[in-house]
Design a protein around this motif. Structure first.
Motif, PDB file in Angstrom:
ATOM      1  N   SER A 127       0.836  -1.195   0.000  1.00 16.74           N
ATOM      2  CA  SER A 127       0.000   0.000   0.000  1.00 16.74           C
ATOM      3  C   SER A 127       0.875   1.250   0.000  1.00 16.74           C
ATOM      4  N   PRO A 132       0.372   5.842  -0.389  1.00 11.60           N
ATOM      5  CA  PRO A 132      -0.528   6.976  -0.598  1.00 11.60           C
ATOM      6  C   PRO A 132      -0.350   7.537  -1.996  1.00 11.60           C
ATOM      7  N   GLY A 159       2.996   8.701  -3.688  1.00 21.95           N
ATOM      8  CA  GLY A 159       4.081   7.911  -3.138  1.00 21.95           C
ATOM      9  C   GLY A 159       4.775   7.046  -4.180  1.00 21.95           C
ATOM     10  N   VAL A 193      -3.176   1.913  -3.972  1.00 25.59           N
ATOM     11  CA  VAL A 193      -2.834   3.320  -3.778  1.00 25.59           C
ATOM     12  C   VAL A 193      -4.053   4.036  -3.216  1.00 25.59           C
ATOM     13  N   SER A 194      -3.883   4.655  -2.080  1.00 29.22           N
ATOM     14  CA  SER A 194      -4.988   5.345  -1.426  1.00 29.22           C
ATOM     15  C   SER A 194      -4.955   6.842  -1.753  1.00 29.22           C
ATOM     16  N   SER A 195      -6.146   7.421  -1.831  1.00 27.94           N
ATOM     17  CA  SER A 195      -6.237   8.849  -2.161  1.00 27.94           C
ATOM     18  C   SER A 195      -6.140   9.721  -0.925  1.00 27.94           C
TER      19      SER A 195
END
Length: 128
Positions: free
Chosen positions: A11, A13, A16, A126-128
């Motif tokens: 994972s 962000p 990143g 990938v987190s927003s």
């Protein structure tokens, strides 16, 4: 039989970076070409980048300037450096290798059907 094992997923962000690795069980991959693909749920497999035995590289437009493919022949390992990640990069990532005849006939190809051996994949989220 060539075995490919990916690692380095996880994972990150948005904005990143992650670095994927693909270890090959055979040096035969040095004579052909290797590539990275990805597949998101409900979507078709997408070719991202390929590198041949001479080091010639081709990228799909969506990752140009953000992703970088490289390989270490001494270690029979392929890499994908992923920078400036976006949520839409979330997918299962696979490495694959093709024989030299295909690589020479279809230089820079990212058609999945041309690649003979595949790894099991590594998940990138990938987190927003």
């Amino acid at each position: 039989q060539v075995q490919l094992v990916e690692s380095g997923g996880g994972s990150a962000p948005a904005g990143g970076s992650l670095r994927l690795s693909c270890a090959a069980s055979s040096s035969i991959t040095r004579s052909g070409c290797m590539a990275w693909f990805r597949q998101a749920p409900g979507k078709e497999r997408e070719g991202l980048a390929t590198i041949n035995s001479r080091g010639t590289i081709n990228y799909v437009d969506s990752v140009k300037g953000r992703f970088s493919i490289s390989k270490d022949n001494a270690k029979d390992t392929l890499y994908l450096q992923m920078n400036r990640l976006k949520p839409e990069d979330t997918a299962m990532y696979y490495c694959a290798t093709a024989v030299r005849s295909f690589c020479d006939s279809f230089a820079g190809s990212l058609l999945s059907r041309g690649y003979n051996y595949w790894g099991q994949g590594t998940q990138v989220t990938v987190s927003s």
